[in-house]
Design an enzyme around this catalytic site. Structure first.
Site, short mmCIF file in Angstrom:
data_model
loop_
_atom_site.label_atom_id
_atom_site.label_comp_id
_atom_site.label_asym_id
_atom_site.label_seq_id
_atom_site.Cartn_x
_atom_site.Cartn_y
_atom_site.Cartn_z
N ARG A 109 0.75 -1.19 -0.01
CA ARG A 109 0.06 -0.14 0.02
C ARG A 109 0.80 1.45 0.00
NH1 ARG A 109 -4.53 -1.08 4.34
NH2 ARG A 109 -2.42 -1.86 5.21
N ASP A 124 -3.66 -2.01 -2.92
CA ASP A 124 -4.31 -2.70 -1.88
C ASP A 124 -4.84 -3.92 -2.09
OD1 ASP A 124 -5.79 -3.43 0.20
OD2 ASP A 124 -7.08 -1.28 0.13
N LYS A 159 4.58 -18.48 6.07
CA LYS A 159 4.20 -18.98 7.53
C LYS A 159 3.72 -17.66 8.11
CE LYS A 159 6.51 -19.66 11.00
NZ LYS A 159 7.30 -18.70 11.73
N HIS A 216 11.38 -22.15 6.42
CA HIS A 216 12.59 -21.79 5.84
C HIS A 216 13.66 -22.93 6.46
CE1 HIS A 216 12.87 -19.66 9.78
NE2 HIS A 216 14.02 -19.70 9.69
N GLU A 273 16.90 -19.85 21.18
CA GLU A 273 17.05 -18.77 20.44
C GLU A 273 17.66 -17.67 21.49
OE1 GLU A 273 14.78 -17.16 17.01
OE2 GLU A 273 13.26 -18.31 18.11
N ASP A 325 4.65 -20.95 16.56
CA ASP A 325 5.85 -20.18 16.21
C ASP A 325 6.90 -21.10 15.47
OD1 ASP A 325 6.74 -17.76 15.19
OD2 ASP A 325 8.70 -18.18 16.62
N HIS A 382 8.61 -25.62 12.36
CA HIS A 382 10.21 -26.07 12.26
C HIS A 382 10.65 -27.26 12.94
CE1 HIS A 382 10.33 -22.26 10.62
NE2 HIS A 382 10.41 -21.48 11.86
N LYS A 409 12.65 -18.74 23.42
CA LYS A 409 13.30 -17.34 23.15
C LYS A 409 13.79 -16.67 24.44
CE LYS A 409 10.73 -15.60 19.19
NZ LYS A 409 11.60 -15.90 18.03
N LYS A 457 22.11 -19.00 21.05
CA LYS A 457 21.31 -19.69 20.02
C LYS A 457 21.92 -20.89 19.46
CE LYS A 457 19.83 -18.42 14.97
NZ LYS A 457 18.40 -18.43 15.21
C1 BG6 Z 1 10.64 -17.86 12.55
C2 BG6 Z 1 9.84 -17.46 13.68
O1 BG6 Z 1 9.81 -18.71 11.87
O2 BG6 Z 1 11.93 -18.50 12.80
C3 BG6 Z 1 10.89 -16.56 14.43
O3 BG6 Z 1 8.61 -16.83 13.32
C4 BG6 Z 1 12.13 -17.36 14.74
O4 BG6 Z 1 10.14 -16.30 15.68
C5 BG6 Z 1 12.87 -17.87 13.41
O5 BG6 Z 1 13.06 -16.40 15.61
C6 BG6 Z 1 14.00 -18.61 13.77
O6 BG6 Z 1 14.67 -18.73 12.53
P1 BG6 Z 1 16.20 -18.96 12.36
O7 BG6 Z 1 16.61 -19.36 10.91
O8 BG6 Z 1 16.86 -17.81 13.09
O9 BG6 Z 1 16.36 -20.41 13.41
#
Ligand code: BG6
Length: 486
Positions: free
Chosen positions: A47, A89, A150, A180, A218, A237, A242, A332, A337
């Site tokens: 937009r 839009d 997602k 991903h 994370e 999430d 994942h 989180k 990480k």
């Molecule tokens: C995303 C989540 O799909 O994956 C995020 O929405 C998360 O909350 C992220 O931080 C983690 O991805 P990666 O590749 O950093 O492990």
């Protein structure tokens, strides 16, 4: 259909973070590697009242920041010409015809089209419906594909509904649902480790494996995503997508070929064997937590019970895995990480070596380090030199950096975009796979959201709630990370 030489990518939500941080930098990398199709265009839609020039300038900043390793003025100059923008839009049904006309003006010939839905999820069905109603996904003049970001649904019912809506306008092979994690090199390598070698697969079952741990820790907190996150939480999430994708790759049977459907059939079969946790047993099999300070996050309800941490124990009802617990955890604001799959083998059945008081023999461990220290470690016992038979654990290590060089691992989105452009759906989730995953998560969500499972607080920078450690201890196990130093 005759071969079409021109390809457009149409991004819905082009002014958002994903386009800036991931999509355009990934296209830029692919351009630098000469992997994009000829006559390639990106049309950004959102937009914001931008023009081509504003979009290009903004994307330049993103590319400089997120593809800095390969940025050069010369290649950027050539690439930027491929970027176009159209203020739009997507909920305006009337606007699609004009948008199609604008697009045709850029394309000037029969062109393949990949639509990328990088918007908030409530807009996915709207965009697909309007694209369908305006004939924009008919593949007479080139293929038409749609990438869906997602989250795919909020629970089983909404995911099923979304699949239904999509299938009204698109065939399954036109749909590319993103996770991903599947595009991470180290995740793809799970298949090669298991099925490209002979030494692991004979041991990969209940006879030799005591349990499996899958961790996605994370260190970042929720940050500025409070609004989205508070409605989602770690189970939606990270678990539904994942973590369960990782589980399916560890647990699946060998597909007959490396073909998208053969692969996805096996993954879905593995997910289908996951025993749903009965509502009354969620309490005993799931721990949820929330980091201290989460309630102060912008757009988070002050009494929110949304978990930012969860640990769960799952079982698979099949011959290979019967009785082997799969422990999953993610959170989180944790200490580091680290995404890792840990396979703990059984300890030897009989120990002939003298052990010291209280000492037990350590079982072998295989750690598959997904990130950030990409590699694989096998821990086994060795004799300490100059002792009669004292044992100590040692590691056999493989590090991507050492064997393939520092820059060998591309951004996950590069692989995903390239595969989607090439019509390879093996790294995308299929409708049935998404629904199987929701079937597993739904009862956990129901019980957690009803407040039956207490939510444990944990300090930021810790490894999560103490309750999660007690939970493992009660089952005679301990959380481990083979890829993290302590
Ligand atoms: C995303 C989540 O799909 O994956 C995020 O929405 C998360 O909350 C992220 O931080 C983690 O991805 P990666 O590749 O950093 O492990």
């Amino acid at each position: 259909m005759s071969a079409v030489e021109s390809t457009s990518v149409i991004i819905f939500g082009a002014s958002g973070d994903l386009t800036y941080r991931k999509l355009v930098p990934a296209f830029y990398h692919l351009f630098g590697k000469d992997r994009l199709p000829e006559n390639f265009h990106v049309l950004g839609l959102s937009r914001s009242e931008w023009d081509d020039e504003t979009f290009r300038n903004r994307m330049e900043e993103g590319v400089k920041q997120f593809a800095s390793d390969s940025f050069s003025q010369e290649s950027w100059k050539a690439f930027r010409e491929k970027l176009h923008y159209y203020p739009f839009d997507l909920s305006d049904a009337e606007g699609y015809r004009a948008c199609a006309k604008h697009l045709a003006g850029i394309e000037k010939q029969k062109t393949n089209r990949m639509y990328y839905l990088a918007t908030a999820p409530q807009f996915f069905p709207i965009a697909i419906q309007h694209l369908g109603d305006n004939g924009m996904v008919d593949d007479r003049d080139g293929w038409r594909r749609v990438i869906v970001e997602k989250p795919f649904g909020h629970d089983l019912q909404s995911a099923h509904q979304l699949n239904d809506t999509i299938h009204r306008y698109l065939r399954e092979e036109q749909i590319y649902r993103i996770d991903h994690y599947l595009a991470k090199e180290t995740v793809q390598n799970i298949l090669v480790l298991r099925f490209g070698n002979t030494i692991f697969e004979p041991l990969w079952n209940r006879n030799y494996i005591d349990h499996v741990q899958i961790t996605a820790a994370e260190s970042v907190d929720v940050g500025h995503r409070g609004g989205y996150y508070d409605d989602s939480g770690v189970l939606r999430d990270m678990f539904q997508n994942h973590l369960l994708q990782l589980l399916s790759l560890v647990a699946m049977e060998a597909p007959a070929s490396f073909d998208a459907d053969a692969l996805r059939n096996e993954k879905v079969k593995a997910l289908a064997t996951v025993r749903p946790i009965p509502l009354e047993k969620v309490y005993a099999n799931v721990i949820i937590g929330q980091y201290e300070g989460y309630l102060k996050t912008k757009e988070v309800a002050s009494n929110s019970r949304t978990p930012t941490y969860a640990a769960a124990r799952l079982y698979l009802d099949n011959w290979r895995w019967q009785g082997v617990p799969f422990y999953l955890r993610s959170g989180k604001a944790l200490k580091e990480k680290s995404t890792e799959i840990l396979i703990q083998f059984n300890a030897p059945p009989h120990v002939m070596f003298p052990l010291e008081m209280g000492e037990t023999i350590r079982a072998n461990l295989l750690s598959i380090c997904i990130q950030p220290h990409e590699g694989i470690h096998l821990r086994f016992e060795a004799k300490v030199p100059d002792t009669p038979a004292k044992m100590r654990s040692v590691d056999m290590d493989f590090h991507y950096d050492d064997d393939f060089g520092h820059l060998a691992i591309p951004e996950a989105y590069e692989r995903l975009l390239l595969n989607a452009l090439n019509g390879d759906a093996s790294l995308f989730t299929r409708a049935d796979g998404i629904e199987e995953a929701w079937r597993i998560i739904d009862p956990i969500l129901t019980v957690c959201e009803a407040g039956v499972v207490p939510i444990a607080k944990y300090p930021k920078g810790s490894w999560g709630p103490k309750e999660a450690n007690d939970f493992m201890g009660q089952h005679g196990h301990e959380w481990r990370l083979g890829c993290v130093s302590d």
